[in-house]
Design an enzyme around this catalytic site. Structure first.
Site, short mmCIF file in Angstrom:
data_model
loop_
_atom_site.label_atom_id
_atom_site.label_comp_id
_atom_site.label_asym_id
_atom_site.label_seq_id
_atom_site.Cartn_x
_atom_site.Cartn_y
_atom_site.Cartn_z
N THR A 1 0.81 -0.95 -0.01
CA THR A 1 0.25 -0.12 0.17
C THR A 1 0.87 1.23 0.08
O THR A 1 0.60 2.15 -0.73
CB THR A 1 -1.03 -0.11 1.31
OG1 THR A 1 -1.72 -1.26 1.12
CG2 THR A 1 -1.88 1.21 1.10
N ILE B 1 6.40 -4.98 9.16
CA ILE B 1 6.62 -4.38 7.76
C ILE B 1 5.99 -3.04 8.00
O ILE B 1 5.14 -2.56 8.58
CB ILE B 1 5.77 -5.14 6.88
CG1 ILE B 1 6.11 -6.54 6.75
CG2 ILE B 1 5.69 -4.47 5.56
CD1 ILE B 1 5.38 -7.48 5.87
#
Length: 291
Positions: A45, A204
């Site tokens: 994203t 992440i």
């Protein structure tokens, strides 16, 4: 999958002012982040994957493979709310040199938990590389529950989940009941130490684009069992974390990277570059981190 323990950086995609991919800046970003991260996440994203064409995605992935200064592992994002489209993307992608796929839970159409299970099973069956689930209810409008995650963890090609639900009880249930080798990975920078303390395998991260060294110190402290020290290190980013998302991700972190001379602040519509007010706030908070 020990190669994916630690910090994965969800790489931004640098653009020129004319909205083309800025490969010179991307190379600089790869060098900058390699100072402290353990693997690259390409086309998540944060990489503005939803506004990149399939051709651009393939080109960016190939560029990262060819310009990987420390030969770090690569995770590639392929996800959609259209299962057949994901399967087609997997079929067409050049996954040589890719260590795992990161696939977001289907968004917008809000499938049932059974639908989510079947979606990910189809992806895992089709993928030639291991699959990481990505649960981010704030974006998808549905939650991948602990029970669903554990069902999927039984699939031999599903090796972990990036958890960005912010639900600690859910994370604890996953940790308690998961298969031994299934990885719980934080999808929220500020939850990194908390998930490490549960037995999670890392994060992440968005802010690792700008501060890879801080995340390296967090990992080293957590690995040594010193969660208090890891927390104090991560807390350096506590105030600047919120502004990263005030006007949409990666608007904030791209402006921060532009201040560091790594890449420009340009984003593609419907995102818009940081407002003057947000820039002022980030400038002040970034100076505090330097001190």
């Amino acid at each position: 999958m020990k190669k994916l323990f630690g910090t994965g950086v969800a790489l931004v995609t640098p653009f020129t002012e004319s909205l083309e991919i800025d490969y010179k800046a991307l190379k600089k970003l790869l060098t900058h982040t390699a100072k402290g991260v353990d693997y690259y996440v390409v086309m998540g994203t944060t990489g503005e994957s939803v506004t990149c064409t399939e051709e651009e995605k393939a080109s960016i992935l190939e560029f990262v493979k060819q310009n990987n200064p420390k030969k770090l592992p690569i995770v590639y994002g392929i996800g959609s709310n259209n299962t057949s489209a994901v399967l087609q993307s997997i079929k067409e992608a050049d996954l040589k040199g890719v260590d795992a796929l990161l696939s977001v839970s289907p968004y917008y159409n809000k499938p049932s938990q059974e639908g989510i299970v079947k979606h990910f099973e189809a992806i895992a069956d089709a993928s030639p590389v291991p699959v990481l689930l990505y649960n981010v209810p704030g974006r998808t409008a549905s939650n991948l529950t602990a029970e669903t995650t554990l069902r999927l963890a039984a699939h031999p090609n599903i090796v972990g989940t990036k958890e960005a639900s912010g639900n600690l009880e859910q994370c604890m249930r996953i940790m308690r009941d998961k298969p031994r080798d299934f990885m719980l990975i934080s999808g929220d920078d500020m939850m990194t130490v908390t998930l490490y303390s549960m037995g999670g395998k890392g994060v992440i991260s968005v802010l690792a684009n700008a501060y890879p060294g801080i995340f390296q110190k967090v990992k080293v402290s957590a690995d040594s069992g010193n969660m208090a020290k890891a927390t104090l290190e991560l807390a350096k980013l506590l105030d600047i974390n919120g502004p990263m998302y005030e006007e949409g991700n990666p608007v904030g972190v791209k402006y921060l990277l532009s201040k560091m001379g790594v890449c420009g602040e340009t984003v593609r519509l419907p995102l818009s570059a940081a407002s003057d007010g947000l820039k002022t706030k980030i400038n002040r908070l970034a100076e505090a981190i330097k001190k």
